[in-house]
Write an enzyme that holds these catalytic residues in place. Structure first.
Site, PDB file in Angstrom:
ATOM      1  N   SER A  74       0.906  -1.179  -0.005  1.00  0.00           N
ATOM      2  CA  SER A  74       0.009  -0.091  -0.109  1.00  0.00           C
ATOM      3  C   SER A  74       0.875   1.203  -0.125  1.00  0.00           C
ATOM      4  O   SER A  74       1.561   1.529   0.903  1.00  0.00           O
ATOM      5  CB  SER A  74      -0.976  -0.039   1.292  1.00  0.00           C
ATOM      6  OG  SER A  74      -1.710   1.252   1.438  1.00  0.00           O
ATOM      7  N   LYS A  83      -1.195  -0.955  -4.321  1.00  0.00           N
ATOM      8  CA  LYS A  83      -2.376  -0.133  -4.048  1.00  0.00           C
ATOM      9  C   LYS A  83      -2.045   1.180  -3.588  1.00  0.00           C
ATOM     10  O   LYS A  83      -0.945   1.486  -2.817  1.00  0.00           O
ATOM     11  CB  LYS A  83      -2.927  -0.729  -2.773  1.00  0.00           C
ATOM     12  CG  LYS A  83      -4.095  -0.106  -2.039  1.00  0.00           C
ATOM     13  CD  LYS A  83      -4.847  -0.873  -0.967  1.00  0.00           C
ATOM     14  CE  LYS A  83      -4.970   0.080   0.355  1.00  0.00           C
ATOM     15  NZ  LYS A  83      -5.497  -0.853   1.377  1.00  0.00           N
ATOM     16  N   LEU A  84      -2.437   2.168  -4.690  1.00  0.00           N
ATOM     17  CA  LEU A  84      -2.484   3.404  -4.226  1.00  0.00           C
ATOM     18  C   LEU A  84      -3.409   4.230  -3.348  1.00  0.00           C
ATOM     19  O   LEU A  84      -4.393   4.137  -3.522  1.00  0.00           O
ATOM     20  CB  LEU A  84      -2.317   4.305  -5.697  1.00  0.00           C
ATOM     21  CG  LEU A  84      -1.080   3.851  -6.522  1.00  0.00           C
ATOM     22  CD1 LEU A  84      -1.564   4.678  -7.975  1.00  0.00           C
ATOM     23  CD2 LEU A  84       0.090   3.817  -6.211  1.00  0.00           C
ATOM     24  N   LYS A  85      -2.862   5.024  -2.460  1.00  0.00           N
ATOM     25  CA  LYS A  85      -3.776   5.725  -1.773  1.00  0.00           C
ATOM     26  C   LYS A  85      -4.219   6.959  -2.533  1.00  0.00           C
ATOM     27  O   LYS A  85      -3.385   7.562  -3.133  1.00  0.00           O
ATOM     28  CB  LYS A  85      -3.214   6.250  -0.362  1.00  0.00           C
ATOM     29  CG  LYS A  85      -2.889   5.296   0.790  1.00  0.00           C
ATOM     30  CD  LYS A  85      -4.270   4.690   1.149  1.00  0.00           C
ATOM     31  CE  LYS A  85      -3.866   3.656   2.430  1.00  0.00           C
ATOM     32  NZ  LYS A  85      -5.254   3.183   2.889  1.00  0.00           N
ATOM     33  N   ASP A 132      -6.956   3.082  -3.144  1.00  0.00           N
ATOM     34  CA  ASP A 132      -8.006   3.328  -1.774  1.00  0.00           C
ATOM     35  C   ASP A 132      -8.357   4.764  -1.162  1.00  0.00           C
ATOM     36  O   ASP A 132      -6.904   5.363  -1.001  1.00  0.00           O
ATOM     37  CB  ASP A 132      -7.153   2.296  -0.584  1.00  0.00           C
ATOM     38  CG  ASP A 132      -7.806   2.446   0.877  1.00  0.00           C
ATOM     39  OD1 ASP A 132      -9.016   2.868   0.753  1.00  0.00           O
ATOM     40  OD2 ASP A 132      -7.406   1.726   1.817  1.00  0.00           O
ATOM     41  N   ASN A 168     -10.051   5.745   1.456  1.00  0.00           N
ATOM     42  CA  ASN A 168     -10.649   5.996   2.842  1.00  0.00           C
ATOM     43  C   ASN A 168     -11.504   6.975   3.011  1.00  0.00           C
ATOM     44  O   ASN A 168     -11.331   7.988   3.700  1.00  0.00           O
ATOM     45  CB  ASN A 168      -9.346   6.259   3.556  1.00  0.00           C
ATOM     46  CG  ASN A 168      -8.362   5.330   3.847  1.00  0.00           C
ATOM     47  OD1 ASN A 168      -7.348   5.018   3.384  1.00  0.00           O
ATOM     48  ND2 ASN A 168      -8.667   4.214   4.635  1.00  0.00           N
ATOM     49  N   GLU A 173     -11.178   0.920  -3.502  1.00  0.00           N
ATOM     50  CA  GLU A 173     -11.427   0.599  -2.026  1.00  0.00           C
ATOM     51  C   GLU A 173     -12.255   1.754  -1.422  1.00  0.00           C
ATOM     52  O   GLU A 173     -11.467   3.027  -1.437  1.00  0.00           O
ATOM     53  CB  GLU A 173     -10.239   0.106  -1.298  1.00  0.00           C
ATOM     54  CG  GLU A 173     -10.644  -0.178   0.184  1.00  0.00           C
ATOM     55  CD  GLU A 173      -8.994  -0.720   0.821  1.00  0.00           C
ATOM     56  OE1 GLU A 173      -8.137  -1.098  -0.155  1.00  0.00           O
ATOM     57  OE2 GLU A 173      -8.955  -0.626   2.070  1.00  0.00           O
ATOM     58  N   ASP A 203     -13.943  -1.514   3.197  1.00  0.00           N
ATOM     59  CA  ASP A 203     -13.009  -1.512   3.991  1.00  0.00           C
ATOM     60  C   ASP A 203     -13.808  -1.098   5.373  1.00  0.00           C
ATOM     61  O   ASP A 203     -14.519  -1.709   6.087  1.00  0.00           O
ATOM     62  CB  ASP A 203     -11.721  -0.791   3.962  1.00  0.00           C
ATOM     63  CG  ASP A 203     -10.762  -0.634   5.214  1.00  0.00           C
ATOM     64  OD1 ASP A 203     -11.318  -1.016   6.395  1.00  0.00           O
ATOM     65  OD2 ASP A 203      -9.677  -0.383   5.075  1.00  0.00           O
ATOM     66  N   LYS A 218      -9.885  -6.389   8.198  1.00  0.00           N
ATOM     67  CA  LYS A 218      -8.902  -6.049   9.268  1.00  0.00           C
ATOM     68  C   LYS A 218      -9.618  -6.621  10.407  1.00  0.00           C
ATOM     69  O   LYS A 218     -10.598  -6.248  11.081  1.00  0.00           O
ATOM     70  CB  LYS A 218      -8.927  -4.420   9.202  1.00  0.00           C
ATOM     71  CG  LYS A 218      -8.307  -3.854   8.157  1.00  0.00           C
ATOM     72  CD  LYS A 218      -8.081  -2.352   8.283  1.00  0.00           C
ATOM     73  CE  LYS A 218      -7.340  -1.613   7.078  1.00  0.00           C
ATOM     74  NZ  LYS A 218      -7.585  -0.409   6.825  1.00  0.00           N
ATOM     75  N   GLY A 275      -4.396  -3.968   6.169  1.00  0.00           N
ATOM     76  CA  GLY A 275      -3.151  -3.882   7.416  1.00  0.00           C
ATOM     77  C   GLY A 275      -3.617  -2.440   7.613  1.00  0.00           C
ATOM     78  O   GLY A 275      -4.039  -1.534   7.319  1.00  0.00           O
TER      79      GLY A 275
HETATM   80  O1  OSB Z   1      -7.196   1.793   4.689  1.00  0.00           O
HETATM   81  O2  OSB Z   1      -6.009   0.168   4.343  1.00  0.00           O
HETATM   82  C1  OSB Z   1      -6.268   1.273   4.788  1.00  0.00           C
HETATM   83  C2  OSB Z   1      -3.110   2.082   6.981  1.00  0.00           C
HETATM   84  C3  OSB Z   1      -3.688   2.926   7.915  1.00  0.00           C
HETATM   85  C4  OSB Z   1      -4.918   2.963   7.963  1.00  0.00           C
HETATM   86  C5  OSB Z   1      -5.804   2.680   7.022  1.00  0.00           C
HETATM   87  C6  OSB Z   1      -5.096   1.883   6.075  1.00  0.00           C
HETATM   88  C7  OSB Z   1      -3.766   1.662   5.888  1.00  0.00           C
HETATM   89  C8  OSB Z   1      -2.997   0.929   4.836  1.00  0.00           C
HETATM   90  C9  OSB Z   1      -1.978   0.275   5.403  1.00  0.00           C
HETATM   91  O3  OSB Z   1      -3.318   0.801   3.765  1.00  0.00           O
HETATM   92  C10 OSB Z   1      -1.259  -1.154   4.809  1.00  0.00           C
HETATM   93  C11 OSB Z   1      -0.451  -1.821   5.331  1.00  0.00           C
HETATM   94  O4  OSB Z   1      -0.531  -2.045   6.759  1.00  0.00           O
HETATM   95  O5  OSB Z   1       0.403  -2.202   4.743  1.00  0.00           O
HETATM   96 MG    MG Z   2      -8.578   0.835   3.431  1.00  0.00          MG
END
Ligand code: OSB
Ligand code: MG
Length: 371
Positions: free
Chosen positions: A136, A162-164, A189, A191, A215, A240, A264, A292
């Protein structure tokens, strides 16, 4: 088996590099770990994913500490046989606080496995010796740096990126990564960063640049918006934050709002719940993977054990230890192996040991509780 002692430690670990998401940037991760000890010896370790600030969800280090110290431990000490199931059954009378509950549940799962002399993976019904993982990638200062970062992860052997993303950091970075790496399996992703009306735009760039999975683009409760995005999409819509328990999963499945499930353990309140949600999703034809929260070696080992069980079929957000922390608090770091995989530890419990000396170096507080 009765407990003789519980330790609650607060740790602050410096990340190798800042991790930026649509809700903020982390440089050091502050988190709690829980150690439970049985009267006849064995220990179990759990990690709490709640961060210093309630940005990903409403829990934080402070709320989790309060919940664990003031409510969960007194209840736990009253149980004759504190199995993870019995603990969660009693804990269910308190609403919310899944990350606090999960931290204790993980410790009890590790304890049970160690007491039985078996690996946690075995105890959970794991059938894989290696789990498929991806990486990620946080929001970067600019597009060239993102492309370079992704390139280094690909060189290291990661098979899925996976790109934020967030409004203003989406089509352009995604296009650039796709142009440079035409074949890479690309997920994004957000969020919860987009309003429902952004669905059309998201669909356009995701389809144009061959994004395999989008995501949590919309708010936690926005099930209908996710269902609309999923309808006829060429990509999977992954939930998520929206999935917090069995009934939220049922509703999302019924609404066809989820075509990939991020599990998670922290968000759903433990390994037991996580495994059953993934099973339920699999029965509905929806693939799962383990998400994660930048865990240390303790939480990572729990996550790897979960990912080794049959219902987890997509690559998990479980990268090698060296991608997260300058120094980890466990021995036997997870290393990236062939085919973008991590090895499932075979030793008792989570299969890694806490290095007390390193733990002391990074801990901010430590409290011991006895029945
Ligand atoms: O949305 O998946 C998420 C980290 C902190 C809070 C939310 C997320 C994440 C990650 C980290 O994407 C993934 C990792 O632990 O490698
Ligand atoms: Mg996520």
């Amino acid at each position: 088996m009765r407990l003789s002692e519980v330790r609650l430690e607060e740790v602050e670990l410096p990340l190798v590099e800042p991790f930026e998401t649509s809700f903020g940037v982390e440089r050091n991760r502050r988190f709690l770990i829980v150690m439970v000890r049985a009267r006849d010896g064995p220990e179990g370790w759990g990690e709490c994913a709640a961060a210093a600030d309630p940005l990903y969800s409403s829990e934080s280090v402070a709320t989790a500490r309060w919940m664990i110290v003031e409510r969960l431990l007194p209840m736990l000490f009253r149980l004759d046989d504190p199995t993870p199931e019995r603990f969660l059954y009693e804990a269910a009378r308190f609403r919310g606080h899944p990350m606090a509950k999960a931290a204790v549940e993980l410790a009890l799962q590790d304890l049970r496995a160690r007491a039985a002399g078996r690996s946690l993976s075995q105890l959970l019904g794991g059938h894989r010796s290696r789990v498929r993982v991806g990486v990620s990638v946080g929001i970067q200062p600019d597009v060239p740096r993102l492309v370079e970062r992704v390139g280094r992860y690909l060189e290291a052997g990661y098979g899925r990126i996976k790109l934020k993303v967030r409004p203003g950091w989406d089509a352009r970075p995604v296009a650039a990564v796709r142009r440079e790496y035409p074949d890479v399996e690309l997920w994004v992703d957000a969020n919860q960063a987009y309003p429902a009306r952004a669905a059309g735009q998201i669909r356009r760039w995701a389809e144009r640049y061959g994004v395999a999975q989008v995501e949590q683009p919309f708010a936690e409760r926005a099930i209908r918006a996710h269902a609309e995005l999923a309808r006829g999409a060429s990509f999977r819509v992954c939930l998520d934050e929206s999935i917090v328990d069995a009934s939220s999963l049922e509703d999302a499945l019924a609404a066809k709002a989820v075509t990939s499930l991020n599990v998670k353990v922290a968000r759903v309140g433990g390994l037991g719940v996580g495994r059953s949600l993934a099973r339920r999703a699999a029965r509905a034809g929806v693939p799962s993977w383990v998400g994660g929260m930048l865990e240390s070696g303790i939480g990572r080992a729990h996550n790897v054990a979960l990912a080794s069980t049959p219902s987890f079929v997509l690559s998990s957000d479980l990268s090698a230890s060296d991608r997260y922390y300058v120094e980890d608090i466990t021995d036997r770091p997870f290393a990236l192996g062939p085919g973008s995989t991590l090895e499932v530890p075979r030793g008792p419990g989570i299969g890694v040991e806490v290095v007390e000396r390193t733990l002391r170096k990074y801990r901010r507080s430590s409290r011991t509780f006895r029945p």
